[in-house]
Design an enzyme around this catalytic site. Structure first.
Site, PDB file in Angstrom:
ATOM      1  NE  ARG A 119      50.570  18.547  17.889  1.00 14.96           N
ATOM      2  CZ  ARG A 119      51.518  19.348  17.438  1.00 14.96           C
ATOM      3  NH1 ARG A 119      52.680  19.412  18.072  1.00 14.96           N
ATOM      4  NH2 ARG A 119      51.313  20.085  16.373  1.00 14.96           N
ATOM      5  CE  LYS A 141      34.051   7.129  28.751  1.00 18.08           C
ATOM      6  NZ  LYS A 141      32.604   6.838  28.685  1.00 18.08           N
ATOM      7  CD  GLU A 183      27.636   8.729  37.660  1.00 19.35           C
ATOM      8  OE1 GLU A 183      27.783   7.531  37.354  1.00 19.35           O
ATOM      9  OE2 GLU A 183      27.463   9.627  36.809  1.00 19.35           O
ATOM     10  CE  LYS A 225      35.327   5.648  35.269  1.00 19.52           C
ATOM     11  NZ  LYS A 225      34.583   6.900  35.214  1.00 19.52           N
ATOM     12  CD  GLU A 235      32.104   4.136  26.445  1.00 17.26           C
ATOM     13  OE1 GLU A 235      32.549   4.767  27.415  1.00 17.26           O
ATOM     14  OE2 GLU A 235      31.042   4.400  25.884  1.00 17.26           O
ATOM     15  NE  ARG A 239      35.795   4.410  30.479  1.00 18.01           N
ATOM     16  CZ  ARG A 239      36.812   5.181  30.753  1.00 18.01           C
ATOM     17  NH1 ARG A 239      38.014   4.883  30.300  1.00 18.01           N
ATOM     18  NH2 ARG A 239      36.660   6.265  31.504  1.00 18.01           N
ATOM     19  CG  ASN A 243      28.217   5.321  28.966  1.00 20.28           C
ATOM     20  OD1 ASN A 243      28.629   6.289  29.598  1.00 20.28           O
ATOM     21  ND2 ASN A 243      28.844   4.837  27.913  1.00 20.28           N
ATOM     22  CG  HIS A 246      25.672   8.059  32.086  1.00 18.56           C
ATOM     23  ND1 HIS A 246      25.439   7.268  33.192  1.00 18.56           N
ATOM     24  CD2 HIS A 246      26.598   8.983  32.485  1.00 18.56           C
ATOM     25  CE1 HIS A 246      26.198   7.683  34.203  1.00 18.56           C
ATOM     26  NE2 HIS A 246      26.909   8.712  33.799  1.00 18.56           N
ATOM     27  CG  HIS A 250      24.610  12.150  28.557  1.00 22.18           C
ATOM     28  ND1 HIS A 250      25.594  11.469  27.890  1.00 22.18           N
ATOM     29  CD2 HIS A 250      25.098  12.397  29.794  1.00 22.18           C
ATOM     30  CE1 HIS A 250      26.638  11.296  28.696  1.00 22.18           C
ATOM     31  NE2 HIS A 250      26.357  11.850  29.858  1.00 22.18           N
ATOM     32  CG  HIS A 263      26.281  13.874  35.295  1.00 23.17           C
ATOM     33  ND1 HIS A 263      25.860  13.532  34.033  1.00 23.17           N
ATOM     34  CD2 HIS A 263      27.058  12.845  35.723  1.00 23.17           C
ATOM     35  CE1 HIS A 263      26.367  12.345  33.702  1.00 23.17           C
ATOM     36  NE2 HIS A 263      27.097  11.914  34.710  1.00 23.17           N
TER      37      HIS A 263
END
Lengths: 362, 362
Positions: A119, A141, A183, A225, A235, A239, A243, A246, A250, A263
């Protein structure tokens, strides 16, 4: 140079400097843990594993390592399980440290393993690609891919520290370096038109690994960032602007098979699609989009998406994490340097934005 | 009755009442989500799935469900992946709701799926066993098992609400009900000697499903757990006391094969082992241990661990999440009603505590 990320859940430093081992030595001297495990891949291991292990040998009683296959295609639950198996077999404890040594795939997967083993155990990020230095290693993330969608299984879980060093990029293939520049360009487009102008001027310096240009760009992106993560760690608002490109990107990665487009390459092409959508919404001009394509081209990045059917675009994008109440949401540009999230469920508008990249009807 | 859990990360209600559907109706009337998915198992689905789905049909546009095989043996990454597949296929969103309808296995797994799908979606707990009502559904511990250790992969992730109803226990097998009583007895032993005396008086009422006795016991346990979670959500201190009997208990579950001993049965036997260890440390007397065995016996629970070799005990316990710096830590009893965490790396002391349950030398 040290930047600080003031995430609500955890405050931590980003060390930026010329030499990785020197950066790590300062940190490891003050760092104690019952044991640690370095997670890396087959490409990085022969280059840096031993040197990094040596640094931590002094700080931790025991340094273990696990070497994974290289590539986005392995960023899944099966590979994640290899990390868990190694953690269990080597008896890593809840207060042991996990060390992610690699690019975004390693950082995301090792980070998720750290978030969930017992955990949650401490972890640190040693990004070895430009992309992970400026983006994925910062902000917490973590994720693995699901066959139907990128990064669909993950957690928000902040590292203890991030180490971005210039010299590790010497061994980075040009294609990977360019993917990282995608990026970098994203940050400029979403929030800083002056940085965009700086990039247009210094893109050759960056491509040729000029140390000052690298340091300025990395520091700029990490600071942006850090500011965004401090304001919105999970997010629920601002935030999402990170993206940019993205949602389309994606879709490209999922459609083309994970790893076939890097990516950053998919994000580059996705930003062009986002520009076209922004045009169709009346915000920017075709000349703005051409300007974006020019800097992408100078960075040796794709300037348009691959061709595939509109219903595939739609199907992938409907799995996006930004979807709310069945409605798709996109990061669009109000101008170059100013992004916003907007709902768009108008299939015809989307089709017109993607038109030039759809297969011709037969 | 409504209790509130003031966990640092999230505040939420526990509804305790006679009838499940009535409890849910009040809540669902104020609850909106783009869609929801009920995670349950093959045993529970024919009993309650339709009725629960009907309640949420009004609140959510769409109610999906996924029915998993029943049992601790399925609390693993493979079954977890079935939940992810269903979430992806049915296009659940980040703001959709996951509903865990079942015992501790379902609650732990569905909770972990909710913690990690799209990096976290809301979920609610509808515990259908006594054990999950008094313990696992409250407090935000979610997990799956690793072949080498129980609950080794998980997250701290709080539900939006918990619904503990008396009438769902009518369909619970006696053996499962008794397993739940093990956790009830655990609360008394670790922190409330008056509650222990109450239990000794009311154990028959509990076993025969007396509604008032049930309500008192559930409220008492949930309140104790809520207080502990409010003080120490992520188990850096006092929360570890809730692991009374669990270090030995997890070793039993792992050794005997997940599901062959119910979790509560293993905890019961584990508490007896913890009593014996507390004796060997000089805290409690053999008469105290006999008193514990008596109440366990009255609750139709095992009063001693199964027989297996000491090195297996040791090997399992060295994987415990409480291990620090290679040193094992145990929850021991200073008296019946007062627990503490103590380091114990003395193999001979442990061997003497377990002596009567080790296989005889041949």
């Amino acid at each position: 140079m040290i930047l600080t990320v003031n995430a609500p859940s955890h405050r931590y430093p980003i060390y930026i400097g010329a030499n990785l081992i020197e950066l790590l030595q300062q940190y490891a001297a003050q760092h104690t843990a019952p044991s640690c495990m370095i997670v890396t891949n087959e490409t990085i291991a022969p280059l840096y594993l031993q040197a990094v292990a040596n640094v931590f040998q002094a700080a931790c009683n025991t340094v273990h390592s696990v070497v994974l296959p290289d590539g986005e295609a392995y960023k899944n639950l099966t590979t994640l399980n290899c990390i868990y198996d190694a953690l269990m077999t080597q008896r890593l404890e809840r207060k042991s440290t996990l060390i992610a040594l690699g690019g975004g795939v390693i950082g995301d997967m090792a980070g998720f393993a750290a978030a969930t083993y017992q955990r949650g155990m401490p972890f640190i990020q040693i990004p070895t690609t430009l992309l992970s230095q400026v983006d994925s290693s910062v902000g917490g993330k973590t994720a693995v891919n699901h066959p139907m969608g990128k990064n669909m299984i993950g957690a928000f879980y902040q590292p203890q520290a991030v180490f971005a060093a210039h010299n590790v990029l010497n061994t980075l293939p040009c294609r990977e370096f360019s993917a990282g520049l995608a990026e970098v360009i994203k940050y400029a487009l979403l929030g800083d038109s002056a940085f965009l102008a700086w990039l247009e001027e210094h893109i050759t310096a960056l491509i040729t690994h000029n140390a000052d240009a690298w340091a300025y760009a990395v520091q700029k992106c990490c600071q942006m960032k850090a500011d965004i993560v401090a304001a919105d760690e999970k997010e629920s608002g601002v935030r999402a602007l990170l993206n940019l490109g993205h949602t389309f990107g994606h879709a490209i990665e999922t459609e083309m098979g994970y790893g076939n487009w890097l990516h950053g390459e998919a994000v580059a092409a996705g930003m062009v699609a986002a520009c076209r959508l922004s045009e169709k919404m009346g915000y920017i001009t075709p000349a703005d989009t051409r300007r974006v394509q020019q800097i992408l081209s100078a960075a040796k990045l794709p300037t348009e998406p691959p061709r595939f059917a509109f219903d595939k675009w739609l199907s992938h994008m409907q799995h996006d994490k930004k979807v709310q109440g069945g409605k798709m949401r996109f990061v669009v540009l109000h101008s170059l340097g100013k992004a916003a999230v907007e709902e768009c469920n108008d299939a015809e508008l989307l089709r017109s934005a993607l038109k030039e990249w759809l297969p011709e009807k037969v």
